[in-house]
Write a protein that holds these residues in place. Sequence first.
Motif: not given
Length: 170
Positions: A26-36, A111-112, A137-138
């Motif tokens: 998998p492509q590494p996550f450059e950042r985890l999803p932001a808190a929403q 991811r974005e 993807v997540a």
Amino acid sequence: MPGIDARRACQAARAWVRTRYGDQRPQPFERLPAAQPRLRVAYVSRDFGRHPMSYLMAEVFELHDRSRFEVYAISRAPLSELPIQQRLRRGFEHFIDARHWSRAEIVRWMREHDIAIAVDLMGHTEGNVFDAFVQRVAPIQVNYLGYPGTSGADCMDYIIGDRWVTPEAH
């Protein structure tokens, strides 16, 4: 496959994943999803139209607690005026037309948009985008309904099943 036990079914699924997708990482996550304020959940399918999955799941999509969840459809289905697709579009907070997106575009978009949980409603069925899930993807990826059994892939974190799909003995 009549007569095949759970161990052999899992081995066959793992062999299929190796054959079909190779040793993809998998492509590494450059950042985890932001808190929403609400957890973002995306359902991915080509079957958001006249397909049994749509009829089985429409109410599930409609009944998500919108105070806690922001619900997306990542649709690979042709756009139509069919009543079932109209119902699905109303049932999702976001209905994303991804028919012409590449697998890389799906990965990038999810991811974005900080999708926290991605639910694959197709598995290894025709028209799937399983290779996008292989790329992750997540942070949490779930196999559900469209392919009722193990995907054989390490990229799937959970399967939602029942006593027929996932008997306790298996």
